[in-house]
Structures are given as C-alpha cells and as structure tokens.
Design a protein around this motif. Structure first.
Motif, mmCIF file in Angstrom:
data_model
loop_
_atom_site.group_PDB
_atom_site.id
_atom_site.type_symbol
_atom_site.label_atom_id
_atom_site.label_comp_id
_atom_site.label_asym_id
_atom_site.label_seq_id
_atom_site.Cartn_x
_atom_site.Cartn_y
_atom_site.Cartn_z
ATOM 1 N N LEU A 22 36.051 50.288 33.389
ATOM 2 C CA LEU A 22 34.858 50.298 32.536
ATOM 3 C C LEU A 22 33.686 49.593 33.214
ATOM 4 N N ILE A 23 33.958 48.516 33.923
ATOM 5 C CA ILE A 23 32.898 47.811 34.646
ATOM 6 C C ILE A 23 32.316 48.697 35.733
ATOM 7 N N GLU A 24 33.179 49.402 36.451
ATOM 8 C CA GLU A 24 32.696 50.297 37.507
ATOM 9 C C GLU A 24 31.806 51.398 36.936
ATOM 10 N N GLU A 25 32.126 51.853 35.747
ATOM 11 C CA GLU A 25 31.372 52.949 35.133
ATOM 12 C C GLU A 25 30.110 52.477 34.422
ATOM 13 N N ASN A 26 30.190 51.316 33.751
ATOM 14 C CA ASN A 26 29.115 50.919 32.848
ATOM 15 C C ASN A 26 28.498 49.557 33.140
ATOM 16 N N PRO A 28 29.015 45.155 34.002
ATOM 17 C CA PRO A 28 29.813 44.065 33.438
ATOM 18 C C PRO A 28 29.597 43.833 31.946
ATOM 19 N N GLN A 29 28.472 44.280 31.425
ATOM 20 C CA GLN A 29 28.215 44.109 29.991
ATOM 21 C C GLN A 29 28.481 45.391 29.208
ATOM 22 N N GLY A 30 28.899 46.429 29.902
ATOM 23 C CA GLY A 30 29.024 47.743 29.276
ATOM 24 C C GLY A 30 30.397 48.082 28.759
ATOM 25 N N PHE A 31 31.117 47.101 28.230
ATOM 26 C CA PHE A 31 32.424 47.416 27.659
ATOM 27 C C PHE A 31 32.707 46.460 26.510
ATOM 28 N N THR A 32 33.585 46.876 25.640
ATOM 29 C CA THR A 32 34.063 46.034 24.548
ATOM 30 C C THR A 32 35.579 45.936 24.639
ATOM 31 N N LEU A 33 36.142 44.985 23.922
ATOM 32 C CA LEU A 33 37.600 44.876 23.880
ATOM 33 C C LEU A 33 38.221 46.142 23.313
ATOM 34 N N ALA A 34 37.561 46.711 22.332
ATOM 35 C CA ALA A 34 38.095 47.937 21.725
ATOM 36 C C ALA A 34 38.128 49.073 22.732
ATOM 37 N N GLU A 35 37.087 49.168 23.572
ATOM 38 C CA GLU A 35 37.058 50.228 24.589
ATOM 39 C C GLU A 35 38.137 50.002 25.638
ATOM 40 N N ALA A 36 38.337 48.748 26.033
ATOM 41 C CA ALA A 36 39.397 48.441 26.994
ATOM 42 C C ALA A 36 40.762 48.789 26.411
ATOM 43 N N ALA A 37 40.950 48.471 25.134
ATOM 44 C CA ALA A 37 42.213 48.790 24.476
ATOM 45 C C ALA A 37 42.433 50.287 24.415
ATOM 46 N N ARG A 38 41.383 51.032 24.076
ATOM 47 C CA ARG A 38 41.491 52.481 23.978
ATOM 48 C C ARG A 38 41.867 53.083 25.333
ATOM 49 N N ALA A 100 33.043 46.968 48.607
ATOM 50 C CA ALA A 100 32.980 48.423 48.503
ATOM 51 C C ALA A 100 34.226 49.013 47.853
ATOM 52 N N GLU A 101 35.385 48.453 48.195
ATOM 53 C CA GLU A 101 36.656 49.037 47.756
ATOM 54 C C GLU A 101 37.112 48.537 46.393
ATOM 55 N N ARG A 102 36.673 47.350 46.001
ATOM 56 C CA ARG A 102 37.112 46.737 44.746
ATOM 57 C C ARG A 102 35.884 46.392 43.905
ATOM 58 N N ARG A 103 35.067 47.386 43.694
ATOM 59 C CA ARG A 103 33.742 47.178 43.117
ATOM 60 C C ARG A 103 33.789 46.558 41.727
ATOM 61 N N GLY A 104 34.735 47.016 40.894
ATOM 62 C CA GLY A 104 34.827 46.466 39.549
ATOM 63 C C GLY A 104 35.138 44.983 39.556
ATOM 64 N N PHE A 105 36.066 44.592 40.402
ATOM 65 C CA PHE A 105 36.394 43.174 40.530
ATOM 66 C C PHE A 105 35.198 42.391 41.070
ATOM 67 N N TYR A 106 34.557 42.929 42.095
ATOM 68 C CA TYR A 106 33.423 42.241 42.716
ATOM 69 C C TYR A 106 32.305 42.011 41.699
ATOM 70 N N ILE A 107 32.013 43.015 40.890
ATOM 71 C CA ILE A 107 30.963 42.875 39.883
ATOM 72 C C ILE A 107 31.345 41.800 38.871
ATOM 73 N N ALA A 108 32.603 41.796 38.444
ATOM 74 C CA ALA A 108 33.052 40.769 37.498
ATOM 75 C C ALA A 108 32.929 39.381 38.105
ATOM 76 N N GLY A 170 23.769 47.892 48.258
ATOM 77 C CA GLY A 170 24.586 48.415 47.180
ATOM 78 C C GLY A 170 23.878 49.363 46.236
ATOM 79 N N ARG A 171 24.609 50.378 45.800
ATOM 80 C CA ARG A 171 24.216 51.258 44.708
ATOM 81 C C ARG A 171 22.794 51.811 44.821
ATOM 82 N N GLY A 172 22.495 52.367 45.978
ATOM 83 C CA GLY A 172 21.226 53.070 46.138
ATOM 84 C C GLY A 172 20.010 52.187 46.277
ATOM 85 N N LYS A 173 20.202 50.910 46.596
ATOM 86 C CA LYS A 173 19.069 50.003 46.770
ATOM 87 C C LYS A 173 18.389 50.285 48.099
ATOM 88 N N PRO A 174 17.177 49.715 48.323
ATOM 89 C CA PRO A 174 16.411 50.062 49.533
ATOM 90 C C PRO A 174 17.184 49.941 50.837
#
Length: 202
Positions: A22-26, A28-38, A100-108, A170-174
């Motif tokens: 969810l972090i990779e997609e949205n 670090p603030q783009g998820f809820t516990l309910a979404e993680a559970a789902r 690059a390889e563990r982007r979700g973890f890195y963002i967290a 990262g992510r399309g920056k200059p």
C-alpha cells in the motif's frame, strides 16, 4: 476478499507485507488499518491483535526495513575486503540498491514522518544500520598517523549524501533525467568528500 492469503500464525507479517504494498502504491499516509487488513485477507478488527493502531504498524514496517538495510550494508562492507575504501564505497551503492528494490520499506523508514526515538526496537535497528557505516568509516583510518575525523561524522555525512542522491533521482524528479547515473553521482561525491578528509591522496 477471500482469506486464502492469510496464513494462520503469521497475521503480523501478512499485515506488514500488505502495508508495504500500500505504501508503494499510495505513499506512507495513503493507507488505513482496514485497507491493510483487506489486502491481507483478514477482518478489519484483526490487526488490533498485534498493533495498537496505524502508526504502530508503520513503525514495524520501518523496523523490519532497517533490519534488512543493516544486513545488506554489512554484506556489502564484507569486513572491509578487499580494501577499506572499496568496501566503504560499495556500501553506498548498496544504499541505492535497497532504496530501489525495497521502496515501500525505504519510504516507511525515511519519508513517513514516524519518530524513530519513540520506539526502542526501531531505534535499535536504525542504530545497527548506522553502526555498519561507522565501522566502515573507522576502517578508512586504520594505521593512518595523525588526528582523525570522528567516524560517526563521516558515516552521517555519507548517509546524508546517499539519501540526497536517492531523493534527487527518485520517482521522476529532475535528477532522474541527469546524464550522470545515481551510482556515479554518489561515488564521485563520496570520493570528493573523502579526498577532502585526506583518505585519498591528492
């Protein structure tokens, strides 16, 4: 959602892995516990068996990220083989690889706004990662006469430089459109810095 993705006895880890996705997609603030559970295939109430709330789950993602990060830095350093400078620079490249390889973890770990000092397990994992860089910095000055700069300072400067390169590219920056690769920029910057400290002869 069918609950086939939930493995009994491993709910905690299933929620961590779902949160990373969810972090990779949205972000670090783009998820809820309910979404993680789902996404993990469990009920909305299930996460509370292991986590007090969303922040607690995010901190666990970051803690696991730092544990893996520290292990990867240690493998890259390889006790300073074949020589300390080569091994030290290799850790910088591993930093880029992890981001690059563990982007979700890195963002967290670095972009979620969590307090590392507020969680003892998270703080210890972060310090283990920094400790590998400190050992690498110490190795650069073994058997060198005269005053030496603090290894912790060198580790923090290289960490900051590595993080800056990740952010720039990262992510399309200059920086991502730069004719110089992220790896080359980091290595050249580290070499300039270390030359200024006298690690590399002029």
């Amino acid at each position: 959602m069918a609950r086939s993705s939930y493995h009994h006895g491993n709910l905690r880890q299933a929620l961590v892995e779902a949160t990373v996705r969810l972090i990779e997609e949205n972000g670090p603030q783009g998820f809820t516990l309910a979404e993680a559970a789902r996404l993990a295939g469990v009920s909305a109430a299930a996460p509370y068996r292991h986590f007090t709330g969303r922040e607690d789950l995010l901190e666990e993602v970051a803690r696991q990220g730092f544990e893996e990060f520290a292990a990867r830095l240690g493998t890259a350093f390889d006790d300073g083989r074949p020589r300390p400078l080569t091994a030290f620079l290799r850790m910088g490249q591993e930093y880029l690889g992890f981001a690059a390889e563990r982007r979700g973890f890195y963002i967290a770990m670095f972009e979620s706004g969590i307090s590392i000092t507020g969680n003892s397990g998270l703080q210890q994992a972060s310090e283990r990662a920094r400790g590998v860089l400190v050992r690498g910095a110490e190795s650069l000055f073994v058997n060198r006469p005269g005053p030496q700069p603090p290894p912790g300072m060198i580790a923090d400067h290289i960490w900051a430089l590595s993080h800056g390169v990740v952010e720039l590219f990262g992510r399309g920056k200059p920086g991502s459109r730069s004719p110089i690769s992220a790896a080359d920029m980091l290595e050249s910057g580290a070499l300039i810095y270390l030359r200024g400290l006298g690690v590399i002869p002029d």
